[in-house]
Write a protein that holds these residues in place. Structure first.
Motif, PDB file in Angstrom:
ATOM      1  N   ARG A 108       1.040  15.402  12.625  1.00  0.00           N
ATOM      2  CA  ARG A 108       1.182  14.834  11.348  1.00  0.00           C
ATOM      3  C   ARG A 108       0.643  15.988  10.291  1.00  0.00           C
ATOM      4  NH1 ARG A 108      -2.721  10.098  10.011  1.00  0.00           N
ATOM      5  NH2 ARG A 108      -1.276   8.862  11.335  1.00  0.00           N
ATOM      6  N   ILE A 150      14.024   8.131  -0.048  1.00  0.00           N
ATOM      7  CA  ILE A 150      12.699   7.764   0.403  1.00  0.00           C
ATOM      8  C   ILE A 150      11.898   6.966  -0.442  1.00  0.00           C
ATOM      9  CG2 ILE A 150      10.631   8.474   1.547  1.00  0.00           C
ATOM     10  CD1 ILE A 150      12.135  11.176   1.988  1.00  0.00           C
ATOM     11  N   HIS A 206       9.547   3.069   3.261  1.00  0.00           N
ATOM     12  CA  HIS A 206      10.961   3.446   3.615  1.00  0.00           C
ATOM     13  C   HIS A 206      11.161   4.716   4.084  1.00  0.00           C
ATOM     14  CE1 HIS A 206      10.883  -0.471   1.909  1.00  0.00           C
ATOM     15  NE2 HIS A 206      12.170  -0.935   2.787  1.00  0.00           N
ATOM     16  N   PRO A 207      10.634   5.376   5.176  1.00  0.00           N
ATOM     17  CA  PRO A 207      10.455   6.726   5.443  1.00  0.00           C
ATOM     18  C   PRO A 207      12.049   7.356   5.751  1.00  0.00           C
ATOM     19  CG  PRO A 207       9.478   5.742   7.316  1.00  0.00           C
ATOM     20  CD  PRO A 207      10.024   4.534   6.083  1.00  0.00           C
ATOM     21  N   GLU A 238      13.900   9.098   8.624  1.00  0.00           N
ATOM     22  CA  GLU A 238      13.995   9.597  10.114  1.00  0.00           C
ATOM     23  C   GLU A 238      14.893  10.649  10.474  1.00  0.00           C
ATOM     24  OE1 GLU A 238      11.728   7.835  12.007  1.00  0.00           O
ATOM     25  OE2 GLU A 238      10.989   6.390  10.681  1.00  0.00           O
ATOM     26  N   THR A 259      11.114  12.058  14.099  1.00  0.00           N
ATOM     27  CA  THR A 259      10.058  12.344  12.986  1.00  0.00           C
ATOM     28  C   THR A 259      10.220  11.607  11.824  1.00  0.00           C
ATOM     29  OG1 THR A 259       9.754  14.691  13.797  1.00  0.00           O
ATOM     30  CG2 THR A 259       9.041  14.304  11.566  1.00  0.00           C
ATOM     31  N   SER A 260       9.080  11.246  11.366  1.00  0.00           N
ATOM     32  CA  SER A 260       9.082  10.141   9.971  1.00  0.00           C
ATOM     33  C   SER A 260       8.729  11.056   8.925  1.00  0.00           C
ATOM     34  CB  SER A 260       8.362   8.851  10.320  1.00  0.00           C
ATOM     35  OG  SER A 260       8.941   8.349  11.397  1.00  0.00           O
ATOM     36  N   PHE A 273       7.256  10.352   5.170  1.00  0.00           N
ATOM     37  CA  PHE A 273       6.958   9.436   4.345  1.00  0.00           C
ATOM     38  C   PHE A 273       6.798   9.968   2.955  1.00  0.00           C
ATOM     39  CE2 PHE A 273       5.630   7.844   8.524  1.00  0.00           C
ATOM     40  CZ  PHE A 273       5.944   6.533   8.554  1.00  0.00           C
ATOM     41  N   SER A 323       4.984  12.530  13.422  1.00  0.00           N
ATOM     42  CA  SER A 323       5.765  12.342  14.867  1.00  0.00           C
ATOM     43  C   SER A 323       4.860  11.718  15.724  1.00  0.00           C
ATOM     44  CB  SER A 323       6.508  13.610  15.491  1.00  0.00           C
ATOM     45  OG  SER A 323       7.100  13.178  16.599  1.00  0.00           O
TER      46      SER A 323
END
Length: 503
Positions: free
Chosen positions: A228, A306, A310-311, A313, A317-318, A320, A472
C-alpha cells in the motif's frame, strides 16, 4: 509427668505401620509427581487447543484491534500520524514504544494472531475426526425403558398387517422428516425403529471454525504479499507504479519491488466541489479524478474516472482517490533574472477550509539559495485581528502567503529531505526595510520583488492535485467470503437441534 523423647523406629520413619498395628501420620500433604517435559508439552497443547482458549484469544484479538481504530496508523495516513504527534508530544513516545501507530504490524498483535490460528486448527482437526465417525455411525439402540424419556407417548392401532408393516410405516414417516432410520425387524427379537437427525449442528460448528481460519489466512496472505502506498499527482502530470514515485510506501514482508504492476496513470483533471449553502456549507460534495491509464508498456491508453469508493482497477491493484488539494503555480527568478524554480507546488491541507502548508526550494538561485514556506488560502479573507484566513475550501479568491529564507538549503550534502518541509538550520530570514521578516501575500498574476536583489517570486495560478492510494491485497475476497460462511455455520449450530426417536 515426663515427656516421651524416644526416637521413632525405622518402620515409623519409613512410613510403614509399626508392629502391633496403628497408623503413621505423614509429615505433610503428598505432592503430585512432577510432569516430564513431554507431559508438560501435552498439557500446554491441550490448553492452547481448547475451545475456551480459542474464544479467549478471539476476544483478545478484537480488543487488540481497537487502538488501530482510535490512533492514526502509519500505513493508512501518515499525515494524520504526524499531526497527532505534534498535538500530543508527551503521549507520542509511549505510543511509539507500544507500536500503537502500526498496531497490525506490532509483535504483540502478531503473537495473538498466530496463537489464535494455531488454537483454531488444533480444535478443528480432532473434532473433524470425531464428526466423521459420528456420520458413519448408525442410530443408537433403544433404551430399555422408553417410558422414562421426557417425550414419550403410546397408542394402539387397528390397522391391518403385522408388526413389521407398522414399523415400516413409522420408518417412512421419520424419513420424510429427514431422520436417519434403521429398522430392527421383529424376527430378530423385539421390533424397533431407530432414528436420528441433527448432524448439521456439529457441521455448522466446524464450518464456523474453518471459516475463521480462512479469514485469518486471507488476512495473513494480504499482509505478507500485499502493499500500500500514497502518491500526490498534480493535474497535467502522471504517476508510474515504481517505488521512487511514492510519497509513502508500505509493503508486506514477502512483497518485492518486482511484484509491482508496471502501469502508468496520467491525471487530466481533479474536481472537488463543496456545498455552498445550507447547514452543510463547506462540506465536500464531489471528488472526481479523470485521466488515462496504460496498464503495461506497449499497451494503449484507456480513460478512467475515479471517485470516492469507486477505485481504478489495474492488474489486481486498486487505485483509490483519498483526498485532494491545491498546488500553487509559482515562478522564482534569482538576482540574475534566471528562472530557478517554476511549476505547481503541492501544498498540504491542514483543516476543513483547505488552508494549506507548503514549501518552495530554489537550490540553483544566485547569489544565494532561496527557500520559502507559508500558506495557501483558497478563498482569502481576514479575521477580526487582520490575520489572513480562508473563508471557503474552493479556490474562489486564492492567495499565497510566504516567508522567504536565504542561505544553505542543505541539499548539496546528498542527505534526503522531505519536499514538504524546510530545514532552516543554515538559513536566514529575509527581512524588509524595517528589519521585520519579509512576508509575501500574492494573488494570481502578481509578482513580488525580494530585498537585497535576491530575485522575484510570481504567483502564476492554481492547479489541483489528487491524493491517490495504490494498494494490492492478494486473496482480498477470502476474508469476506469466510465471514459470510462463518455466519451461516454459526446459525446452523444455533438453530439445528439433534433429535433421536425410537418406535
Amino acid at each position: 509427668m515426663s515427656a516421651d523423647t524416644t526416637a521413632p523406629t525405622s518402620a515409623e520413619a519409613a512410613g510403614t505401620p509399626p508392629p502391633g498395628g496403628g497408623r503413621v501420620e505423614p509429615d505433610g500433604p503428598a505432592r503430585p509427581p512432577a510432569l516430564s517435559p513431554r507431559e508438560l508439552g501435552r498439557w500446554v497443547w491441550r490448553q492452547l487447543t481448547s475451545m475456551r482458549t480459542a474464544l479467549l484469544l478471539l476476544l483478545l484479538l478484537a480488543l487488540a484491534a481497537v487502538p488501530g481504530s482510535l490512533v492514526p496508523q502509519e500505513g493508512v495516513d501518515s499525515l494524520a500520524v504526524a499531526r497527532f504527534q505534534i498535538e500530543h508530544p508527551a503521549l507520542t513516545p509511549w505510543l511509539e514504544r507500544l507500536g500503537m501507530f502500526s498496531v497490525y504490524d506490532s509483535p504483540w498483535f502478531s503473537a495473538i494472531y498466530l496463537l489464535l490460528l494455531v488454537s483454531l486448527i488444533g480444535c478443528i482437526v480432532p473434532r473433524t475426526a470425531v464428526y466423521a465417525r459420528a456420520l458413519r455411525a448408525r442410530p443408537p439402540r433403544a433404551p430399555s425403558r422408553l417410558d422414562r424419556l421426557p417425550a414419550y407417548a403410546s397408542f394402539e392401532t387397528d390397522a391391518g398387517g403385522d408388526v413389521d408393516d407398522t414399523l415400516e410405516q413409522a420408518a417412512l414417516m421419520l424419513r420424510r422428516r429427514r431422520f436417519r432410520v434403521d429398522v430392527d425387524p421383529s424376527d430378530q427379537g423385539e421390533g424397533v425403529v431407530r432414528a436420528e437427525r441433527g448432524y448439521l449442528r456439529e457441521a455448522g460448528n466446524l464450518v464456523f471454525h474453518v471459516s475463521l481460519v480462512a479469514v485469518l489466512v486471507g488476512v495473513a496472505v494480504g499482509s505478507l504479499w500485499g502493499y500500500r502506498g500514497n502518491a500526490i499527482v498534480v493535474e497535467g502530470r502522471g504517476f508510474s507504479n515504481t517505488l521512487t514515485q511514492y510519497d509513502e510506501f508500505t509493503a508486506g514482508a514477502l512483497a518485492t519491488p518486482s511484484s509491482l504492476p508496471p502501469f502508468t496513470v496520467s491525471l487530466e483533471q481533479m474536481t472537488a466541489d463543496f456545498q455552498t449553502s445550507g447547514p452543510q456549507v463547506g462540506q465536500p460534495k464531489l471528488f472526481e479524478a479523470t485521466g488515462t491509464v496504460i496498464a503495461a508498456p506497449g499497451e494503449g491508453a484507456r480513460d478512467f474516472d475515479i471517485r470516492v469508493n469507486h477505485p481504478l482497477e489495474v492488474d489486481g491493484t486498486s487505485v483509490f482517490l483519498v483526498g485532494s488539494g491545491y498546488a500553487p503555480v509559482v515562478t522564482v527568478r534569482d538576482g540574475a533574472g534566471d528562472v530557478v524554480s517554476s511549476g505547481p507546488v503541492p501544498f498540504l491541507p491542514t483543516d476543513a477550509s483547505y488552508v494549506s502548508e507548503g514549501v518552495i526550494k530554489a537550490p540553483d538561485a544566485q547569489p544565494s539559495q532561496l527557500g520559502m514556506e507559508g500558506f495557501f488560502l483558497p478563498t482569502a479573507g481576514r479575521d477580526a485581528d487582520g490575520v489572513p484566513i480562508s473563508l471557503f475550501p474552493e479556490a474562489a479568491d486564492p492567495a499565497l502567503s510566504l516567508f522567504v529564507y536565504s542561505g544553505d538549503l542543505g541539499l548539496d550534502d546528498g542527505a534526503p529531505q522531505s519536499v514538504y518541509s524546510l530545514n532552516t538550520d543554515d538559513l536566514q530570514v529575509v527581512q524588509d526595510d524595517d528589519g521585520k521578516p519579509e512576508r509575501l501575500l500574492l494573488q494570481p498574476g502578481q509578482t513580488a520583488e525580494l530585498p537585497d536583489g535576491l530575485g522575484t517570486v510570481t504567483f502564476d495560478g492554481v492547479a489541483e492535485f489528487a491524493r491517490l492510494q495504490i494498494s494490492s491485497t492478494p486473496l482480498a475476497w477470502l476474508p469476506l467470503t469466510g465471514l459470510i460462511v462463518a455466519v451461516s455455520g454459526l446459525l446452523a449450530s444455533l438453530y439445528v437441534r439433534p433429535r433421536r426417536a425410537w418406535v
